[in-house]
Design a protein around this motif. Structure first.
Motif, PDB file in Angstrom:
ATOM      1  N   LEU A  60      -1.543   0.491   9.560  1.00 19.79           N
ATOM      2  CA  LEU A  60      -2.067   0.655  10.867  1.00 19.79           C
ATOM      3  C   LEU A  60      -2.276   2.011  11.206  1.00 19.79           C
ATOM      4  CD1 LEU A  60       0.972  -1.448  12.779  1.00 19.79           C
ATOM      5  CD2 LEU A  60      -1.229  -2.328  11.893  1.00 19.79           C
ATOM      6  N   ARG A  61      -3.540   2.370  11.948  1.00 20.86           N
ATOM      7  CA  ARG A  61      -3.839   3.596  12.190  1.00 20.86           C
ATOM      8  C   ARG A  61      -4.423   3.626  13.559  1.00 20.86           C
ATOM      9  NH1 ARG A  61      -7.745   6.292   7.703  1.00 20.86           N
ATOM     10  NH2 ARG A  61      -5.509   5.807   6.724  1.00 20.86           N
ATOM     11  N   GLU A  62      -4.223   4.780  14.397  1.00 27.24           N
ATOM     12  CA  GLU A  62      -4.795   5.232  15.521  1.00 27.24           C
ATOM     13  C   GLU A  62      -6.045   5.640  15.612  1.00 27.24           C
ATOM     14  OE1 GLU A  62      -3.406   3.974  18.357  1.00 27.24           O
ATOM     15  OE2 GLU A  62      -1.482   3.013  17.345  1.00 27.24           O
ATOM     16  N   ALA A  63      -7.026   5.039  16.040  1.00 23.53           N
ATOM     17  CA  ALA A  63      -8.357   5.514  15.643  1.00 23.53           C
ATOM     18  C   ALA A  63      -9.313   5.258  16.798  1.00 23.53           C
ATOM     19  CB  ALA A  63      -8.999   5.713  14.422  1.00 23.53           C
ATOM     20  N   HIS A  64     -10.361   6.081  17.368  1.00 21.58           N
ATOM     21  CA  HIS A  64     -11.489   5.337  18.384  1.00 21.58           C
ATOM     22  C   HIS A  64     -10.574   4.579  19.437  1.00 21.58           C
ATOM     23  CE1 HIS A  64     -14.043   6.367  15.113  1.00 21.58           C
ATOM     24  NE2 HIS A  64     -13.235   5.363  14.302  1.00 21.58           N
ATOM     25  N   GLY A  65      -9.452   5.087  19.854  1.00 15.60           N
ATOM     26  CA  GLY A  65      -8.851   4.471  21.200  1.00 15.60           C
ATOM     27  C   GLY A  65      -8.443   3.253  20.841  1.00 15.60           C
ATOM     28  N   ARG A  66      -7.839   2.819  19.752  1.00 16.20           N
ATOM     29  CA  ARG A  66      -7.312   1.594  19.040  1.00 16.20           C
ATOM     30  C   ARG A  66      -6.402   1.571  18.215  1.00 16.20           C
ATOM     31  NH1 ARG A  66     -10.354  -2.801  20.668  1.00 16.20           N
ATOM     32  NH2 ARG A  66      -8.302  -4.039  20.174  1.00 16.20           N
ATOM     33  N   THR A  67      -5.402   0.659  18.080  1.00 13.79           N
ATOM     34  CA  THR A  67      -4.599   0.601  16.888  1.00 13.79           C
ATOM     35  C   THR A  67      -5.221  -0.302  15.876  1.00 13.79           C
ATOM     36  OG1 THR A  67      -2.750   0.974  17.925  1.00 13.79           O
ATOM     37  CG2 THR A  67      -2.328  -0.051  15.927  1.00 13.79           C
ATOM     38  N   TRP A  68      -5.650   0.317  14.477  1.00 13.35           N
ATOM     39  CA  TRP A  68      -6.189  -0.631  13.943  1.00 13.35           C
ATOM     40  C   TRP A  68      -5.536  -1.080  12.570  1.00 13.35           C
ATOM     41  CZ3 TRP A  68     -11.155  -1.856  14.928  1.00 13.35           C
ATOM     42  CH2 TRP A  68     -11.969  -1.212  15.986  1.00 13.35           C
ATOM     43  N   LEU A  69      -5.658  -2.197  12.103  1.00 18.05           N
ATOM     44  CA  LEU A  69      -5.153  -2.599  10.990  1.00 18.05           C
ATOM     45  C   LEU A  69      -6.238  -2.457   9.590  1.00 18.05           C
ATOM     46  CD1 LEU A  69      -3.107  -4.408   9.168  1.00 18.05           C
ATOM     47  CD2 LEU A  69      -4.495  -6.317   9.991  1.00 18.05           C
ATOM     48  N   LEU A  70      -5.824  -1.622   8.685  1.00 16.51           N
ATOM     49  CA  LEU A  70      -6.591  -1.617   7.495  1.00 16.51           C
ATOM     50  C   LEU A  70      -6.293  -2.505   6.589  1.00 16.51           C
ATOM     51  CD1 LEU A  70      -6.333   1.258   8.926  1.00 16.51           C
ATOM     52  CD2 LEU A  70      -6.264   2.457   6.877  1.00 16.51           C
ATOM     53  N   THR A  71      -7.399  -3.371   6.371  1.00 19.19           N
ATOM     54  CA  THR A  71      -7.239  -4.695   5.623  1.00 19.19           C
ATOM     55  C   THR A  71      -7.309  -4.416   4.033  1.00 19.19           C
ATOM     56  OG1 THR A  71      -9.701  -5.116   5.339  1.00 19.19           O
ATOM     57  CG2 THR A  71      -8.747  -5.982   7.309  1.00 19.19           C
ATOM     58  N   GLY A  72      -7.911  -3.099   3.413  1.00 16.99           N
ATOM     59  CA  GLY A  72      -7.926  -2.847   2.103  1.00 16.99           C
ATOM     60  C   GLY A  72      -9.165  -3.631   1.677  1.00 16.99           C
TER      61      GLY A  72
END
Length: 566
Positions: free
Chosen positions: A426-438
């Motif tokens: 999980l990463r905070e970026a661009h104002g959202r919490t993103w799931l990095l799928t790989g």
């Protein structure tokens, strides 16, 4: 951010999606109020109404509370698709517990790991699985075991005949109640449907769904009530022609798989559908008979199952034309599989979707009636944002390859007791919490996504994730094996099958049959290598890392060359 996919949503699909913010038991309560006398479940000739299902779930919640289960405790459920699974799931949640989906395919060592990692003190399982638990009982934190049998859910006289048949075939397991062992049916029947009220919040963890991600080490994805409710609501929003209180869902895909749980169970309960339960999806004859008997209208599944129906000799004997819509998940859907299935059903809409355990699981799917693009996983679901991101963490332009990131109300809270792995995912970026799928993907100018490379080294066999490290660790316990690698090879039936590449210890020998027999003793059947290759050594990088990609490529080339040589 730009969302070009919104312009390609079908009429009726909301461009602005806000989840209800409810909790899972509310789905069942509302359908029990709206469709009290409608069949909620059918199971091999026996029906359960929504009124009865809601009562049984509440009775089971009381039983758990009386046994000492407290809010937040983990309750492991190791059952096939049967009425007891649905009662256990919603009952445990009503008691404030967290459900831990536990695969009935697990061997004892896999079950032990999950019980230890989750800290489950309650285990609900089928009587046939009890011997596996007995092997590890002294090493796990389980305080109470609740046992049920298929016969408990069958109508008369099947409930009487089933034990006789099982005894005759030598598969009967007699589990007596006493001490820390309880019988499911007795617990439910002895309670009033009045559980102690537990306040449940959307942010509470409803489910630990174990997945290896790309690391191969099984981790529990913490999926909240809000996550799971949102994904069911997203699926309902996507399927614009769903008829509340009228649909029949063929539930062959297992509920212990998060895709089956969301689409076959939670979505069905949300819309008041009848769920036609299939305990063994490998029994294609049973699947076919249940489709025709139930007049199923919705059939979520995996490509392996659709392909099996396409090729089964009994398929022409059954009427499949009641099926209107199918979303295929868990593995890539071959175009020929989809084409043949549509022909058999008289034009049922079979479309490919995409998701991850960590996203509850659906994030993308092709339109049910609109522009379905071949080779594409489709458009982001309502409320889901998606980016294709370069190495610098910034979005790339359409048509360029990058890592697929997703965000939305269905994205997990994190991994259970794995802060380090959570931080990677999980990463905070661009104002959202993103799931990095790989996963490496491409987005075209219309917002359709295509996955160009799968998670590193992950094998998907018959819709199930196989993590090479798990297979390799078992291979390495064979006394003759010096080095081992597991890779996926194309398989027309399963999508992929496991291939083992081995280097043996000097002076020692082994056969492929010996290796596969060793694996069968320690791994679920779908993880066992279908082919075994013996090599002098395994190719490695300069730092000694085995080159799985090279092994897979060489094995694929041999597969392709063999027919030509013959």
């Amino acid at each position: 951010m730009e969302r070009p996919w919104l312009a390609h949503y079908e009429p009726g699909v909301p461009r602005d999606f806000t989840p209800s913010g409810g909790v899972l038991p509310d789905l069942l309560r509302r359908s029990a109020e709206a469709y009290a006398d409608r069949e909620a479940l059918t199971f091999l000739g026996r029906a359960t109404t929504y009124r009865r299902l809601w009562q049984d779930a509440r009775r089971f919640a009381v039983a758990l509370q009386n046994l000492g289960v407290r809010p937040g405790e983990r309750v492991s459920v190791m059952l096939p698709n049967c009425p007891q699974f649905v009662v256990s799931f919603y009952g445990a949640l009503l008691a404030g517990a967290t459900v831990v989906n536990t695969s009935p395919l697990y061997v004892a060592s896999e079950l032990e790991h999950q019980l230890l990692d989750s800290g489950s003190e309650t285990l609900i399982l089928l009587d046939a699985f009890y011997p596996r638990y007995q092997q590890i009982a002294a090493r796990v934190p389980v305080k109470r075991v609740i046992v049920t049998g298929i016969q408990d859910a069958l109508p008369f006289p099947k409930n009487v005949l089933y034990p006789l048949k099982a005894r005759r075939e030598g598969t009967w397991v007699d589990v007596r109640a006493g001490g820390s062992v309880f019988h499911f049916g007795s617990l439910v029947r002895s309670q009033a449907p009045s559980p102690q009220v537990v306040t449940i919040w959307p942010d509470d963890v409803a489910l630990l769904q174990y997945t290896g991600g790309t690391t191969g080490v099984p981790k529990g994805a913490m999926l909240t009530h809000g996550n799971l409710v949102a994904n069911a609501e997203q699926a309902r929003a996507w399927m614009t022609d769903l008829r509340e209180g009228q649909e029949v869902t063929l539930a062959a895909i297992p509920f212990f798989h998060v895709y089956g749980m969301t689409v076959a169970m939670n979505l069905s309960v949300l819309i008041g559908a009848t769920i036609a339960l299939v305990p063994n999806p490998r029994d294609v004859r049973m699947v076919l008979s249940q489709i025709s008997a139930s007049k199923a209208t919705l059939f979520p599944g995996v490509p392996t199952l659709y392909n099996a129906i396409n090729n089964h000799p009994d398929t022409p004997k059954h009427d499949l034309t009641t099926i209107r819509a199918c979303i295929s998940g868990s593995a890539p859907l071959l175009l020929e599989t989809a084409r043949r299935f549509r022909a058999l059903t008289g034009g049922a809409n079979l479309v490919e979707g995409y998701g991850l355990t960590e996203a509850s699981p659906i994030t993308h799917t092709n339109p049910i009636f609109g522009d379905q693009r071949e080779g594409s996983i489709g458009l982001p679901m309502p409320g889901v944002d998606a980016l294709v991101v370069g190495e610098d963490g910034e979005p790339v332009v359409s048509g360029e390859v990058g890592e697929l990131w997703v965000a939305g109300p269905n994205v997990m809270k994190g991994y259970w007791n794995c802060e380090g792995e959570t931080a990677k995912a999980l990463r905070e970026a661009h104002g959202r919490t993103w799931l990095l799928t790989g996963d490496l993907a491409v987005m075209d100018e219309d917002g359709y996504f295509r996955v160009v490379d799968r998670k590193k080294d992950l094998i998907i066999a018959g819709g199930y994730n196989v993590y090479p490290r798990e297979v390799e660790e078992v291979l390495m316990t064979h006394p003759a094996v010096l080095e081992a690698a597991a890779v996926g090879l194309p398989d027309a039936y399963r999508g992929e099958s496991v291939h083992a590449a081995l280097a043996l210890r000097p002076g020692m020998t082994a056969t492929a049959a010996e290796i596969t027999a060793h694996c069968r003793a320690h791994l679920s059947p779908y993880k066992v290598p279908r082919t075994v290759e013996f090599r002098a050594d395994l190719p490695k990088t300069a730092v000694g890392k085995v080159l799985r990609r090279q092994l897979a490529q060489e094995a694929r080339e041999r597969m392709e060359a063999t027919p030509a040589a013959s």
